[in-house]
Motif scaffolding. Structure first.
Motif: not given
Length: 419
Positions: A191-193, A199-203
């Protein structure tokens, strides 16, 4: 009572038939100090699912055998080795005709069920012409060579198969849990990909926050320690912790009063500890992990207390365990969130397996799509032929009309024009 051993992960199936014949040690309990709870009627308790694919057959055989007085009496005198070795199975020859008839019927039903399973599997694989009798050999809990009557060999095979299968049940549960955790991590990374850097840093920050929140819980007592049992004594039983007495505790938590603490009764003791870590209302708490933690606690206590490894804790074993140093001064208990459940190498290997499975599914999907397209082409071709045929018939009829010939009707009848 037979069903005390037919619980999840119970190794010595039917062994407690012998043990349950013994009476529980009488212990005086001040009932005025105990919180009132509804009485447990053992006759109404549903036997737990063993997790075996022949679970229903196993239960039915046991229920029928329990109705024979001779077999019950012989069972009470048998020891563990006599049951597991198969010597007790010879006693089947002495049970009543009525019982044998019922057992015969149960076996015929089970063989019929297995044959239906085999047929369904073969139909799904589109295999024909295979020998169903040969395929029955893969089931080792009954004698497939005699599908009509239940013999001593069948009882022997049923006991040995269930004992072996249940011995590996805990191990299988641990393996499935590990796969579950790896799949969670795999899906998270996939999902991070799909996200951009922001957004990746937020997740990632959200994931770290939830993990920290889950790990922030009260201290978990060592399962089976004095501190842990005293907490149950005080908060669950409603008794004064200064009056803690191991004998009374054992009596209170031997729910069915058979003189043993079985696996389910032990697992019930860990509920308070698990509630410190897991709450179904919290997004950060995984209930699958809670059940794995419960299993780990039960296994640990069984390894420490169950000296004869029959998966049942007697009063003598329980009291002996309370005399150990580990009971009074236990090591700290590491919960799942304090352990590494899998390595990066294991995760990578698991992801490779998933990739192979996905490739296989994609190939099958492509094959099905190709078959669908071919069928559609055949359908379109047939529709085109049908259309050409109708056009040819219409043209032929028009020519006949132009030549003054009556058009053909059903079954070759000629329509005569009116004059």
């Amino acid at each position: 009572m037979w069903w005390r051993t037919i619980q999840l992960q119970h190794c010595f199936l039917l062994v407690s038939c012998v043990l349950s014949a013994l009476e529980a040690v009488p212990i005086d309990v001040d009932k005025t100090k105990v919180q009132t709870t509804p009485p447990v009627e053992s006759a109404k308790l549903e036997p737990p699912d063993t997790g075996l694919y022949y679970d229903e057959y196993l239960k039915q055989v046991i229920d029928v055998l329990e109705t024979d007085q001779h077999f019950r009496e012989r069972l009470q005198k048998a020891d563990i080795e006599e049951i597991k070795s198969g010597r007790l199975s010879k006693e089947l020859d002495l049970v009543s005709h009525h019982v044998r008839t019922k057992l015969d019927e149960l076996k015929r039903q089970e063989v019929g069920r297995l044959r239906m399973l085999i047929k369904a599997k073969l139909d799904s694989l589109q295999d024909v012409g295979l020998n169903h009798q040969a395929l029955l050999k893969q089931f080792d809990h009954l004698n497939h060579q005699n599908p009509d009557t239940f013999e001593s060999t069948d009882l022997d095979m049923l006991i040995k198969a269930a004992t072996t299968d249940l011995e590996h049940y805990d191990k299988t549960r641990h393996e499935e849990f590990k796969k579950y955790e790896m799949m969670k991590e795999h899906e998270r990374r996939e999902y991070l990909k799909t996200l951009n850097e922001e957004k990746r840093k937020e997740e990632e920050a959200k994931f770290a926050e939830m993990k920290k929140k889950h790990e922030d819980h009260p201290k978990v007592n060592h399962p089976g320690s004095k501190d842990q049992l005293k907490e149950v004594w005080e908060e669950t039983d409603g008794l004064d912790p200064n009056d803690f007495d191991p004998k009374t505790f054992f009596k209170l938590h031997d729910v069915n009063s058979d003189g043993f603490l079985d696996e389910q009764e032990l697992e019930a003791l860990f509920t308070k500890e698990l509630e410190k870590v897991y709450d179904p209302r919290n997004a950060e708490d995984d209930m699958m992990e809670m059940e794995e933690e419960r299993l780990r606690m039960r296994e640990h206590v069984m390894n420490e207390v169950d000296s004869n490894k029959d998966r049942l804790v007697t009063l003598e074993e329980f009291l002996k365990a309370t005399e150990k140093k580990e009971f009074l001064e236990p090591d700290s208990w590491e919960t799942l969130d304090q352990q590494q459940l899998f390595t990066e190498e294991e995760l990578k290997e698991y992801e490779n397996i998933i990739a192979l499975q996905e490739d296989e599914l994609k190939k099958k999907a492509d094959e099905l799509q190709k078959q669908k397209e071919e069928l559609q082409l055949q359908h379109d071709h047939l529709e085109a032929q049908k259309q050409e045929y109708h056009q040819a018939v219409q043209q032929l009829e028009q020519k006949k009309l132009q030549q003054g010939v009556a058009p053909s009707g059903p079954a070759g009848l000629k329509f005569q024009p009116h004059t």
